[in-house]
Write an enzyme that holds these catalytic residues in place. Structure first.
Site, PDB file in Angstrom:
ATOM      1  N   LYS A  22      -7.131  21.318  17.700  1.00 20.95           N
ATOM      2  CA  LYS A  22      -8.351  21.326  16.896  1.00 20.95           C
ATOM      3  C   LYS A  22      -8.100  21.903  15.499  1.00 20.95           C
ATOM      4  O   LYS A  22      -7.494  22.952  15.341  1.00 20.95           O
ATOM      5  CB  LYS A  22      -9.432  22.148  17.607  1.00 20.95           C
ATOM      6  CG  LYS A  22     -10.801  22.003  16.985  1.00 20.95           C
ATOM      7  CD  LYS A  22     -11.855  22.697  17.816  1.00 20.95           C
ATOM      8  CE  LYS A  22     -13.238  22.526  17.203  1.00 20.95           C
ATOM      9  NZ  LYS A  22     -14.285  23.184  18.007  1.00 20.95           N
ATOM     10  N   ARG A  74      -2.142  -2.165  -6.542  1.00 20.23           N
ATOM     11  CA  ARG A  74      -2.340  -3.325  -5.667  1.00 20.23           C
ATOM     12  C   ARG A  74      -3.330  -4.301  -6.294  1.00 20.23           C
ATOM     13  O   ARG A  74      -3.124  -5.511  -6.277  1.00 20.23           O
ATOM     14  CB  ARG A  74      -2.821  -2.839  -4.296  1.00 20.23           C
ATOM     15  CG  ARG A  74      -2.973  -3.897  -3.230  1.00 20.23           C
ATOM     16  CD  ARG A  74      -3.169  -3.194  -1.889  1.00 20.23           C
ATOM     17  NE  ARG A  74      -3.719  -4.038  -0.854  1.00 20.23           N
ATOM     18  CZ  ARG A  74      -2.998  -4.817  -0.061  1.00 20.23           C
ATOM     19  NH1 ARG A  74      -1.692  -4.867  -0.215  1.00 20.23           N
ATOM     20  NH2 ARG A  74      -3.566  -5.550   0.876  1.00 20.23           N
ATOM     21  N   TYR A  78      -9.833  -8.077  -4.622  1.00 19.10           N
ATOM     22  CA  TYR A  78      -8.596  -7.698  -5.284  1.00 19.10           C
ATOM     23  C   TYR A  78      -8.262  -8.463  -6.549  1.00 19.10           C
ATOM     24  O   TYR A  78      -7.221  -8.231  -7.137  1.00 19.10           O
ATOM     25  CB  TYR A  78      -7.424  -7.842  -4.302  1.00 19.10           C
ATOM     26  CG  TYR A  78      -7.400  -6.748  -3.268  1.00 19.10           C
ATOM     27  CD1 TYR A  78      -6.661  -5.594  -3.467  1.00 19.10           C
ATOM     28  CD2 TYR A  78      -8.130  -6.867  -2.103  1.00 19.10           C
ATOM     29  CE1 TYR A  78      -6.649  -4.574  -2.530  1.00 19.10           C
ATOM     30  CE2 TYR A  78      -8.128  -5.858  -1.148  1.00 19.10           C
ATOM     31  CZ  TYR A  78      -7.388  -4.722  -1.374  1.00 19.10           C
ATOM     32  OH  TYR A  78      -7.386  -3.726  -0.444  1.00 19.10           O
ATOM     33  N   HIS A  83      -3.716  -9.948   4.007  1.00 21.07           N
ATOM     34  CA  HIS A  83      -5.129 -10.145   4.316  1.00 21.07           C
ATOM     35  C   HIS A  83      -5.298 -11.239   5.365  1.00 21.07           C
ATOM     36  O   HIS A  83      -4.547 -12.214   5.375  1.00 21.07           O
ATOM     37  CB  HIS A  83      -5.902 -10.546   3.058  1.00 21.07           C
ATOM     38  CG  HIS A  83      -6.021  -9.450   2.052  1.00 21.07           C
ATOM     39  ND1 HIS A  83      -6.245  -9.668   0.709  1.00 21.07           N
ATOM     40  CD2 HIS A  83      -5.940  -8.102   2.198  1.00 21.07           C
ATOM     41  CE1 HIS A  83      -6.304  -8.517   0.082  1.00 21.07           C
ATOM     42  NE2 HIS A  83      -6.121  -7.552   0.954  1.00 21.07           N
ATOM     43  N   ARG A 128       0.834  -1.205   0.000  1.00 25.76           N
ATOM     44  CA  ARG A 128       0.000   0.000   0.000  1.00 25.76           C
ATOM     45  C   ARG A 128       0.868   1.254   0.000  1.00 25.76           C
ATOM     46  O   ARG A 128       2.028   1.221   0.394  1.00 25.76           O
ATOM     47  CB  ARG A 128      -0.906   0.001   1.234  1.00 25.76           C
ATOM     48  CG  ARG A 128      -1.788  -1.239   1.373  1.00 25.76           C
ATOM     49  CD  ARG A 128      -2.528  -1.221   2.704  1.00 25.76           C
ATOM     50  NE  ARG A 128      -3.427  -2.361   2.866  1.00 25.76           N
ATOM     51  CZ  ARG A 128      -3.090  -3.492   3.482  1.00 25.76           C
ATOM     52  NH1 ARG A 128      -1.865  -3.648   3.982  1.00 25.76           N
ATOM     53  NH2 ARG A 128      -3.954  -4.478   3.596  1.00 25.76           N
ATOM     54  N   HIS A 165      -4.047   2.806  -5.558  1.00 26.77           N
ATOM     55  CA  HIS A 165      -4.475   1.485  -5.081  1.00 26.77           C
ATOM     56  C   HIS A 165      -4.697   0.521  -6.249  1.00 26.77           C
ATOM     57  O   HIS A 165      -4.693  -0.702  -6.053  1.00 26.77           O
ATOM     58  CB  HIS A 165      -5.745   1.619  -4.253  1.00 26.77           C
ATOM     59  CG  HIS A 165      -5.919   0.545  -3.235  1.00 26.77           C
ATOM     60  ND1 HIS A 165      -5.105   0.412  -2.122  1.00 26.77           N
ATOM     61  CD2 HIS A 165      -6.814  -0.476  -3.145  1.00 26.77           C
ATOM     62  CE1 HIS A 165      -5.491  -0.610  -1.402  1.00 26.77           C
ATOM     63  NE2 HIS A 165      -6.521  -1.187  -2.002  1.00 26.77           N
TER      64      HIS A 165
END
Length: 202
Positions: free
Chosen positions: A69, A147, A180, A170, A35, A144
């Site tokens: 914040k 991948r 995938y 996984h 990733r 992505h």
């Protein structure tokens, strides 16, 4: 969303011919399935050239700063799941490039993408990636997709699904196969042509 076989070859040639370490990260992801956050967190300590393995034990990301914040901060943390913490082999064809980039890095603590102890954030790397897609003449798609492409090509090449699942990090092989793996039209056609043998044999 995956690269076609032609786009994959085009991207690989574009990256390897460039000789640029940051671009090499694209090929590293394309042929290991890591990733973008894992790629950006990768240091040379994580790459064992003798045993030809990459250890994935951290990821780099920018998150909301709960103490300030409206502000954000970069963290380098362990992967999102236990299965994502893994050691994977890499193709021998990548060895000469890794050797060259390692030799030109400051130390083992240097990041693979930069060659120094200063990292590049995933968002900034993503912007560069989109620029490289334009330069190489490949249609826009997410990082992505590399991948997804890796997983699909592995299955098309005959990988054992369980082995692929562990390489991708996984926890369940069902995730690998359902999310995938996207058989290309070329692969579908090759498999359907097997029926021609059956038909011709009648």
């Amino acid at each position: 969303e995956i690269l076609s076989a032609a786009e994959e070859a085009q991207m690989t040639a574009y990256v390897l011919n460039s000789g640029e370490k940051q671009k090499f990260g694209v090929v590293l992801s394309l042929y290991t399935g890591i990733r973008i956050g894992e790629l950006c967190a990768l240091t040379w300590k994580d790459i064992d050239l003798d045993n030809q393995t990459i250890t994935i034990n951290k990821t780099l990301q920018r998150i909301a700063d709960q103490e300030r914040k409206g502000k954000t901060k970069v963290i380098i943390d362990s992967p999102k799941t236990k299965a994502s913490d893994r050691c994977i082999p890499f193709p021998t064809a990548l060895m000469p490039y890794l050797l060259s980039y390692k030799e030109n890095s400051e130390s083992l603590n240097s990041y693979v993408l930069t060659g120094v102890t200063r990292y590049i954030e995933p968002s900034n790397y993503y912007v560069k990636y989109q620029k490289w897609l334009r330069e190489s003449g490949i249609a826009k798609h997410s990082f992505h997709a590399l991948r997804h492409t890796f997983a699909t090509r592995c299955i098309e090449s005959g990988f054992d699904p369980k082995v692929l699942s562990e390489i991708l990090g996984h926890s369940d092989v069902k995730i690998t196969l359902s999310r995938y793996v996207h058989p290309s039209m070329e692969f579908k056609r090759v498999n359907m042509e097997k029926l021609s043998d059956v038909i011709n044999g009648q």
